[in-house]
Design a protein around this motif. Structure first.
Motif, PDB file in Angstrom:
ATOM      1  N   LEU A 198       0.833  -1.155   0.204  1.00  0.00           N
ATOM      2  CA  LEU A 198       0.171   0.000   0.403  1.00  0.00           C
ATOM      3  C   LEU A 198       0.425   1.178  -0.167  1.00  0.00           C
ATOM      4  O   LEU A 198       1.572   1.086   0.845  1.00  0.00           O
ATOM      5  N   GLU A 199       0.476   2.062  -1.012  1.00  0.00           N
ATOM      6  CA  GLU A 199       1.285   3.014  -0.918  1.00  0.00           C
ATOM      7  C   GLU A 199       0.847   4.418  -0.960  1.00  0.00           C
ATOM      8  O   GLU A 199       1.570   5.073  -1.295  1.00  0.00           O
ATOM      9  N   ALA A 200      -0.419   4.437  -1.330  1.00  0.00           N
ATOM     10  CA  ALA A 200      -1.103   6.082  -0.758  1.00  0.00           C
ATOM     11  C   ALA A 200      -2.747   5.488  -0.608  1.00  0.00           C
ATOM     12  O   ALA A 200      -3.141   4.171  -0.635  1.00  0.00           O
ATOM     13  N   MET A 201      -3.027   6.397   1.155  1.00  0.00           N
ATOM     14  CA  MET A 201      -4.578   6.160   1.798  1.00  0.00           C
ATOM     15  C   MET A 201      -5.241   7.095   1.759  1.00  0.00           C
ATOM     16  O   MET A 201      -4.651   8.241   1.476  1.00  0.00           O
ATOM     17  N   GLU A 202      -6.413   7.755   1.340  1.00  0.00           N
ATOM     18  CA  GLU A 202      -7.047   8.987   1.502  1.00  0.00           C
ATOM     19  C   GLU A 202      -8.134   9.284   2.070  1.00  0.00           C
ATOM     20  O   GLU A 202      -9.342   7.749   2.038  1.00  0.00           O
ATOM     21  N   ALA A 203      -9.172  10.302   2.934  1.00  0.00           N
ATOM     22  CA  ALA A 203      -9.960   9.718   3.544  1.00  0.00           C
ATOM     23  C   ALA A 203     -11.433  10.051   2.557  1.00  0.00           C
ATOM     24  O   ALA A 203     -11.365  10.535   2.055  1.00  0.00           O
ATOM     25  N   THR A 204     -12.473   9.443   3.173  1.00  0.00           N
ATOM     26  CA  THR A 204     -13.273   9.855   1.676  1.00  0.00           C
ATOM     27  C   THR A 204     -14.241  11.388   2.796  1.00  0.00           C
ATOM     28  O   THR A 204     -13.542  12.248   3.409  1.00  0.00           O
ATOM     29  N   GLY A 205     -15.185  11.759   2.161  1.00  0.00           N
ATOM     30  CA  GLY A 205     -15.514  13.126   2.091  1.00  0.00           C
ATOM     31  C   GLY A 205     -14.141  14.227   1.320  1.00  0.00           C
ATOM     32  O   GLY A 205     -13.312  14.650   0.771  1.00  0.00           O
ATOM     33  N   GLU A 206     -14.858  15.122   1.858  1.00  0.00           N
ATOM     34  CA  GLU A 206     -14.976  17.074   1.027  1.00  0.00           C
ATOM     35  C   GLU A 206     -13.238  17.235   1.296  1.00  0.00           C
ATOM     36  O   GLU A 206     -12.355  17.938   0.778  1.00  0.00           O
ATOM     37  N   ARG A 207     -12.905  17.146   2.642  1.00  0.00           N
ATOM     38  CA  ARG A 207     -11.542  17.341   3.573  1.00  0.00           C
ATOM     39  C   ARG A 207     -10.576  16.450   2.440  1.00  0.00           C
ATOM     40  O   ARG A 207     -10.408  15.752   2.669  1.00  0.00           O
ATOM     41  N   PHE A 208      -9.209  17.782   2.084  1.00  0.00           N
ATOM     42  CA  PHE A 208      -8.319  16.593   2.133  1.00  0.00           C
ATOM     43  C   PHE A 208      -7.520  16.476   3.162  1.00  0.00           C
ATOM     44  O   PHE A 208      -6.966  17.427   4.187  1.00  0.00           O
ATOM     45  N   CYS A 209      -7.414  14.995   2.809  1.00  0.00           N
ATOM     46  CA  CYS A 209      -7.151  14.355   3.940  1.00  0.00           C
ATOM     47  C   CYS A 209      -6.348  12.696   3.020  1.00  0.00           C
ATOM     48  O   CYS A 209      -7.446  11.694   3.217  1.00  0.00           O
ATOM     49  N   LEU A 210      -5.304  12.803   2.999  1.00  0.00           N
ATOM     50  CA  LEU A 210      -4.232  12.388   1.974  1.00  0.00           C
ATOM     51  C   LEU A 210      -3.209  11.521   2.585  1.00  0.00           C
ATOM     52  O   LEU A 210      -2.534  12.554   3.471  1.00  0.00           O
ATOM     53  N   ALA A 211      -2.397  10.621   2.049  1.00  0.00           N
ATOM     54  CA  ALA A 211      -1.113  10.288   2.815  1.00  0.00           C
ATOM     55  C   ALA A 211      -0.648   9.190   2.108  1.00  0.00           C
ATOM     56  O   ALA A 211      -0.945   8.178   1.480  1.00  0.00           O
ATOM     57  N   VAL A 212       1.114   9.792   1.960  1.00  0.00           N
ATOM     58  CA  VAL A 212       1.607   8.515   0.889  1.00  0.00           C
ATOM     59  C   VAL A 212       3.119   7.860   0.805  1.00  0.00           C
ATOM     60  O   VAL A 212       3.293   8.562   2.601  1.00  0.00           O
ATOM     61  N   GLN A 213       2.746   7.000   0.900  1.00  0.00           N
ATOM     62  CA  GLN A 213       4.358   6.290   1.490  1.00  0.00           C
ATOM     63  C   GLN A 213       5.410   6.434   1.263  1.00  0.00           C
ATOM     64  O   GLN A 213       6.607   6.086   1.569  1.00  0.00           O
ATOM     65  N   TRP A 214       5.607   7.804   0.044  1.00  0.00           N
ATOM     66  CA  TRP A 214       6.468   7.712  -0.547  1.00  0.00           C
ATOM     67  C   TRP A 214       7.385   9.141  -0.581  1.00  0.00           C
ATOM     68  O   TRP A 214       6.321   9.262   0.908  1.00  0.00           O
ATOM     69  N   HIS A 215       7.948   9.521  -1.197  1.00  0.00           N
ATOM     70  CA  HIS A 215       8.410  10.978  -0.557  1.00  0.00           C
ATOM     71  C   HIS A 215       8.731  11.761  -1.771  1.00  0.00           C
ATOM     72  O   HIS A 215       8.774  12.376  -2.126  1.00  0.00           O
ATOM     73  N   PRO A 216       6.934  12.203  -1.866  1.00  0.00           N
ATOM     74  CA  PRO A 216       7.044  13.172  -2.837  1.00  0.00           C
ATOM     75  C   PRO A 216       8.077  14.547  -2.983  1.00  0.00           C
ATOM     76  O   PRO A 216       8.596  14.998  -3.545  1.00  0.00           O
ATOM     77  N   GLU A 217       8.483  15.359  -1.573  1.00  0.00           N
ATOM     78  CA  GLU A 217       9.404  16.133  -2.288  1.00  0.00           C
ATOM     79  C   GLU A 217      10.754  16.272  -2.225  1.00  0.00           C
ATOM     80  O   GLU A 217      11.272  16.461  -2.901  1.00  0.00           O
ATOM     81  N   THR A 218      11.259  14.862  -2.011  1.00  0.00           N
ATOM     82  CA  THR A 218      12.612  14.570  -3.611  1.00  0.00           C
ATOM     83  C   THR A 218      13.249  14.425  -4.892  1.00  0.00           C
ATOM     84  O   THR A 218      13.987  15.141  -5.122  1.00  0.00           O
ATOM     85  N   ARG A 219      11.702  14.233  -5.168  1.00  0.00           N
ATOM     86  CA  ARG A 219      11.315  14.576  -6.479  1.00  0.00           C
ATOM     87  C   ARG A 219      10.613  16.149  -6.607  1.00  0.00           C
ATOM     88  O   ARG A 219      10.204  16.317  -8.337  1.00  0.00           O
ATOM     89  N   VAL A 220      10.635  16.974  -5.523  1.00  0.00           N
ATOM     90  CA  VAL A 220       9.057  18.203  -5.712  1.00  0.00           C
ATOM     91  C   VAL A 220       8.107  17.188  -6.764  1.00  0.00           C
ATOM     92  O   VAL A 220       7.876  18.447  -8.345  1.00  0.00           O
ATOM     93  N   GLU A 221       7.472  16.719  -6.913  1.00  0.00           N
ATOM     94  CA  GLU A 221       5.799  16.399  -7.484  1.00  0.00           C
ATOM     95  C   GLU A 221       5.500  17.464  -7.347  1.00  0.00           C
ATOM     96  O   GLU A 221       4.338  17.290  -5.680  1.00  0.00           O
ATOM     97  N   VAL A 222       5.020  17.768  -8.096  1.00  0.00           N
ATOM     98  CA  VAL A 222       3.804  19.770  -8.179  1.00  0.00           C
ATOM     99  C   VAL A 222       2.658  18.896  -7.293  1.00  0.00           C
ATOM    100  O   VAL A 222       2.200  19.477  -6.683  1.00  0.00           O
ATOM    101  N   GLY A 223       1.660  18.088  -8.185  1.00  0.00           N
ATOM    102  CA  GLY A 223       1.102  17.413  -7.662  1.00  0.00           C
ATOM    103  C   GLY A 223       0.362  17.305  -6.868  1.00  0.00           C
ATOM    104  O   GLY A 223      -0.616  17.920  -6.215  1.00  0.00           O
TER     105      GLY A 223
END
Length: 240
Positions: A198-223
């Motif tokens: 499992l590399e990512a999960m997100e909560a249901t609903g309108e609130r932005f509540c998202l988690a990733v197992q990887w390190h987006p900051e190391t590649r500056v994943e803009v999205g």
């Protein structure tokens, strides 16, 4: 950057560190985290562990979004498990503080992004559990090659998920984790690697509540950061 750029809190390490003539305990975080927030249009605010978890509500009330950063293993006692031989160096003060921040953020509807350890802690906060050593499950060390190296991992996201809308259907990410989320009540699994981790999960609903197992900051994943900062702006606009 506009004067009303949203404030994005970043949780930090607290450990021994060396720089210049100093070798002492320090509150720190790799610069990539703050740079990623800035490039997305936010203002990074560092949040070191404090001994007053009850202060989390006051801190959250002054933020527009929260990033729970990478770091040491979560204490297995937090999810009712005995430590695996490879589970080590957990930090009770950081666990206490970040769990308090997550509770306050949920109460305030604050946008949250979890990164690596942050994803694991979010699962534990929700009553979930962790796999304490991924190589035991998948038979290889690609997710954490050792030292300061990041493993190159191909990830497939779930169609229609918030995550897929931010980063696309498939991407290669940089991973540095030997643990992963086993159960995640209240969250939907939205990305996996080819070996099923499992590399990512997100909560249901309108609130932005998202988690990733990887390190987006190391590649500056803009999205991902752009999505968080956009959610932070919306949250700020709703405040009195």
């Amino acid at each position: 950057m506009p004067a009303d750029a949203p404030l994005v809190g970043l949780t930090t390490y607290r450990q021994q560190a060396s720089w210049g003539v100093w070798d002492t305990r320090a509150d720190l975080l790799p610069t990539e985290y703050a740079v990623a927030v800035e490039l997305a249009g936010g203002v990074p605010v560092l949040l070191p562990p404090v001994a007053l978890p009850e202060a989390a509500g006051r801190v959250v009330s002054r933020l527009d979004a929260l990033v729970v950063s990478g770091g040491a293993d979560v204490d297995p006692a937090r999810y009712g498990a005995e430590p695996h031989p490879r589970t080590a160096a957990w930090q009770p003060d950081r666990d206490d503080w970040e769990l308090a921040l997550l509770g306050a953020a949920a109460g305030a509807g604050l946008p949250v992004l979890g990164i690596c350890r942050g994803m694991q802690l979010m699962a534990v906060h929700a009553g979930g559990t962790l796999h304490q050593h991924v190589p035991d499950l998948v038979g290889h060390d690609t997710h954490s090659p050792g030292g300061d190296a990041y493993g190159d991992v191909a990830v497939t996201t779930e169609p229609g998920s918030r995550l897929a809308g931010l980063v696309g259907r498939e991407l290669e990410v940089g991973c540095h984790h030997h643990q992963s989320v086993a159960s995640h009540p209240g969250f939907t699994a939205v990305a996996r690697s080819a070996d099923g981790t499992l590399e990512a999960m997100e909560a249901t609903g309108e609130r932005f509540c998202l988690a990733v197992q990887w390190h987006p900051e190391t590649r500056v994943e803009v999205g991902l950061m752009a999505g968080l900062v956009a959610a932070a702006r919306e949250h700020a606009a709703r405040q009195p």
